[in-house]
Design a protein around this motif. Structure first.
Motif, PDB file in Angstrom:
ATOM      1  N   LEU A 148      22.167  22.819  28.339  1.00 31.34           N
ATOM      2  CA  LEU A 148      20.767  23.150  28.098  1.00 31.34           C
ATOM      3  C   LEU A 148      19.770  22.612  29.117  1.00 31.34           C
ATOM      4  O   LEU A 148      18.679  23.157  29.246  1.00 31.34           O
ATOM      5  N   HIS A 149      20.127  21.556  29.837  1.00 30.69           N
ATOM      6  CA  HIS A 149      19.138  20.904  30.690  1.00 30.69           C
ATOM      7  C   HIS A 149      19.375  21.197  32.170  1.00 30.69           C
ATOM      8  O   HIS A 149      20.512  21.327  32.612  1.00 30.69           O
ATOM      9  N   HIS A 150      18.284  21.267  32.921  1.00 28.55           N
ATOM     10  CA  HIS A 150      18.393  21.599  34.339  1.00 28.55           C
ATOM     11  C   HIS A 150      18.910  20.396  35.125  1.00 28.55           C
ATOM     12  O   HIS A 150      18.836  19.246  34.682  1.00 28.55           O
ATOM     13  N   ILE A 151      19.378  20.672  36.314  1.00 31.04           N
ATOM     14  CA  ILE A 151      20.093  19.667  37.100  1.00 31.04           C
ATOM     15  C   ILE A 151      19.230  18.451  37.437  1.00 31.04           C
ATOM     16  O   ILE A 151      19.721  17.314  37.465  1.00 31.04           O
ATOM     17  N   GLY A 152      17.935  18.662  37.681  1.00 31.65           N
ATOM     18  CA  GLY A 152      17.076  17.537  38.030  1.00 31.65           C
ATOM     19  C   GLY A 152      16.988  16.510  36.923  1.00 31.65           C
ATOM     20  O   GLY A 152      17.124  15.300  37.160  1.00 31.65           O
ATOM     21  N   ALA A 153      16.774  16.957  35.697  1.00 31.53           N
ATOM     22  CA  ALA A 153      16.689  16.052  34.550  1.00 31.53           C
ATOM     23  C   ALA A 153      18.031  15.402  34.271  1.00 31.53           C
ATOM     24  O   ALA A 153      18.107  14.216  33.913  1.00 31.53           O
ATOM     25  N   ARG A 154      19.114  16.155  34.461  1.00 33.40           N
ATOM     26  CA  ARG A 154      20.462  15.603  34.249  1.00 33.40           C
ATOM     27  C   ARG A 154      20.780  14.530  35.281  1.00 33.40           C
ATOM     28  O   ARG A 154      21.403  13.511  34.961  1.00 33.40           O
ATOM     29  N   LEU A 155      20.356  14.767  36.524  1.00 34.27           N
ATOM     30  CA  LEU A 155      20.592  13.778  37.570  1.00 34.27           C
ATOM     31  C   LEU A 155      19.836  12.486  37.263  1.00 34.27           C
ATOM     32  O   LEU A 155      20.392  11.392  37.428  1.00 34.27           O
ATOM     33  N   CYS A 156      18.605  12.599  36.798  1.00 33.30           N
ATOM     34  CA  CYS A 156      17.835  11.401  36.419  1.00 33.30           C
ATOM     35  C   CYS A 156      18.562  10.629  35.319  1.00 33.30           C
ATOM     36  O   CYS A 156      18.693   9.397  35.394  1.00 33.30           O
ATOM     37  N   ARG A 157      19.006  11.343  34.307  1.00 35.08           N
ATOM     38  CA  ARG A 157      19.746  10.710  33.201  1.00 35.08           C
ATOM     39  C   ARG A 157      20.991  10.010  33.715  1.00 35.08           C
ATOM     40  O   ARG A 157      21.276   8.862  33.361  1.00 35.08           O
ATOM     41  N   TRP A 158      21.724  10.688  34.576  1.00 34.14           N
ATOM     42  CA  TRP A 158      22.986  10.145  35.070  1.00 34.14           C
ATOM     43  C   TRP A 158      22.754   8.903  35.912  1.00 34.14           C
ATOM     44  O   TRP A 158      23.487   7.920  35.814  1.00 34.14           O
ATOM     45  N   LEU A 159      21.708   8.910  36.747  1.00 29.85           N
ATOM     46  CA  LEU A 159      21.396   7.742  37.565  1.00 29.85           C
ATOM     47  C   LEU A 159      20.992   6.553  36.704  1.00 29.85           C
ATOM     48  O   LEU A 159      21.384   5.414  36.975  1.00 29.85           O
ATOM     49  N   LEU A 160      20.219   6.796  35.661  1.00 28.72           N
ATOM     50  CA  LEU A 160      19.790   5.722  34.768  1.00 28.72           C
ATOM     51  C   LEU A 160      20.986   5.132  34.017  1.00 28.72           C
ATOM     52  O   LEU A 160      21.120   3.904  33.888  1.00 28.72           O
ATOM     53  N   MET A 161      21.861   5.984  33.522  1.00 27.45           N
ATOM     54  CA  MET A 161      23.042   5.500  32.802  1.00 27.45           C
ATOM     55  C   MET A 161      23.960   4.721  33.735  1.00 27.45           C
ATOM     56  O   MET A 161      24.533   3.692  33.347  1.00 27.45           O
ATOM     57  N   SER A 162      24.085   5.190  34.961  1.00 29.89           N
ATOM     58  CA  SER A 162      24.919   4.494  35.934  1.00 29.89           C
ATOM     59  C   SER A 162      24.329   3.126  36.270  1.00 29.89           C
ATOM     60  O   SER A 162      25.053   2.128  36.382  1.00 29.89           O
ATOM     61  N   SER A 163      23.016   3.077  36.419  1.00 29.48           N
ATOM     62  CA  SER A 163      22.339   1.813  36.702  1.00 29.48           C
ATOM     63  C   SER A 163      22.537   0.820  35.557  1.00 29.48           C
ATOM     64  O   SER A 163      22.828  -0.365  35.785  1.00 29.48           O
ATOM     65  N   ASP A 164      22.394   1.298  34.330  1.00 28.14           N
ATOM     66  CA  ASP A 164      22.634   0.438  33.163  1.00 28.14           C
ATOM     67  C   ASP A 164      24.078  -0.051  33.154  1.00 28.14           C
ATOM     68  O   ASP A 164      24.359  -1.208  32.829  1.00 28.14           O
ATOM     69  N   GLY A 165      24.996   0.837  33.525  1.00 29.33           N
ATOM     70  CA  GLY A 165      26.418   0.518  33.461  1.00 29.33           C
ATOM     71  C   GLY A 165      26.862  -0.554  34.422  1.00 29.33           C
ATOM     72  O   GLY A 165      27.760  -1.335  34.117  1.00 29.33           O
ATOM     73  N   VAL A 166      26.228  -0.616  35.595  1.00 32.51           N
ATOM     74  CA  VAL A 166      26.630  -1.619  36.597  1.00 32.51           C
ATOM     75  C   VAL A 166      25.639  -2.771  36.692  1.00 32.51           C
ATOM     76  O   VAL A 166      25.889  -3.759  37.383  1.00 32.51           O
ATOM     77  N   GLY A 167      24.485  -2.636  36.020  1.00 32.19           N
ATOM     78  CA  GLY A 167      23.496  -3.704  36.049  1.00 32.19           C
ATOM     79  C   GLY A 167      22.806  -3.851  37.391  1.00 32.19           C
ATOM     80  O   GLY A 167      22.506  -4.955  37.826  1.00 32.19           O
ATOM     81  N   SER A 168      22.550  -2.721  38.051  1.00 34.17           N
ATOM     82  CA  SER A 168      21.925  -2.768  39.374  1.00 34.17           C
ATOM     83  C   SER A 168      21.090  -1.510  39.588  1.00 34.17           C
ATOM     84  O   SER A 168      21.413  -0.435  39.062  1.00 34.17           O
ATOM     85  N   GLU A 169      20.015  -1.644  40.363  1.00 33.98           N
ATOM     86  CA  GLU A 169      19.184  -0.496  40.714  1.00 33.98           C
ATOM     87  C   GLU A 169      19.720   0.218  41.951  1.00 33.98           C
ATOM     88  O   GLU A 169      19.194   1.248  42.345  1.00 33.98           O
TER      89      GLU A 169
END
Length: 237
Positions: A148-169
């Motif tokens: 349902l969601h466009h690639i830009g919003a999905r990429l933002c979500r994925w980057l945020l989840m990845s950042s949370d997962g490794v504890g780094s920006e």
């Protein structure tokens, strides 16, 4: 390659950090800290799962592999989780692959050891039950997100989840890998990442992405990021 436990405290993984001291002490002799390299497969489709993994600062991907060899990410596992849940559910194998998306450190333990500890009805069982629920919620949300969601919003979500997962920006990622994980062409990822960079949300160069404006990145992400994060916070604080 094994490294001394004190090089990266077990508390980096939120599931292990949630254990009461007596259960963690009992489990600790069986924990082995290892380094995971980029793209390393730790669970292979339809093969026996010998270990479960608790990432410390690595990020793992649960990947669905199609008959033609194409892959799409079904979920990510960072310091908030573990890889190898089928072991707890008396399923020794899975059709999915788990590989290292961002290299780093993890703790592994033999499958039979964690299953034995899980079956003792202690705090570990409750913690991992909660995490199984989170995994189901994440998988369901990801399926809806991909549809349902466009690639830009999905990429933002994925980057945020990845950042949370490794504890780094700062994230060590290539556009090729991003395209594989999002199930889109590289050109689509390149365009979306360029837009985020032009807006001042991220900085991308030579396979590394730096989150510059996290608040704006969260505002640009689809609702899925907030839904999963809120559910994790509800259960784990």
């Amino acid at each position: 390659m094994s490294t001394p436990q004190q090089a990266h405290p077990l508390s980096s993984n939120r599931l292990l950090a949630s254990l009461p001291s007596d259960e963690l002490t009992a489990l600790q002799p069986h924990l082995e800290q290892i380094s995971l390299s980029l793209g390393q497969s730790i669970i292979l489709p339809d093969e026996l799962i010998p270990f479960v993994y608790f990432p410390l600062n690595a990020l793992l991907s649960l990947v669905t592999v199609m008959e033609d060899g194409s892959t799409v990410e079904a979920g990510a596992i960072g310091r908030e989780g573990m890889a190898g849940l089928p072991v707890l559910l008396d399923a020794d194998t899975t059709p999915m692959q788990t590989l290292t998306q961002i290299p780093g450190q993890a703790v592994r333990v033999k499958a039979e050891i964690i299953k034995e500890a899980f079956d003792k009805d202690g705090a570990l069982k409750k913690i991992l039950y909660h995490y199984i629920h989170i995994t189901i919620v994440t998988g369901s949300q990801t399926a809806a997100c991909n549809r349902l969601h466009h690639i830009g919003a999905r990429l933002c979500r994925w980057l945020l989840m990845s950042s949370d997962g490794v504890g780094s920006e700062e994230l060590a990622l290539t556009q090729e890998f991003l395209a594989t994980m999002l199930g889109v062409r590289r050109a689509g990822v390149s365009e979306a990442a360029s837009q985020l960079q032009d807006q001042g949300l991220i900085r991308y160069q030579r396979g590394r992405i730096q989150i510059v404006d996290r608040k704006s990145l969260e505002a640009s992400a689809c609702e899925c990021y907030k839904v999963v994060k809120a559910e994790y916070t509800r259960l784990f604080g």
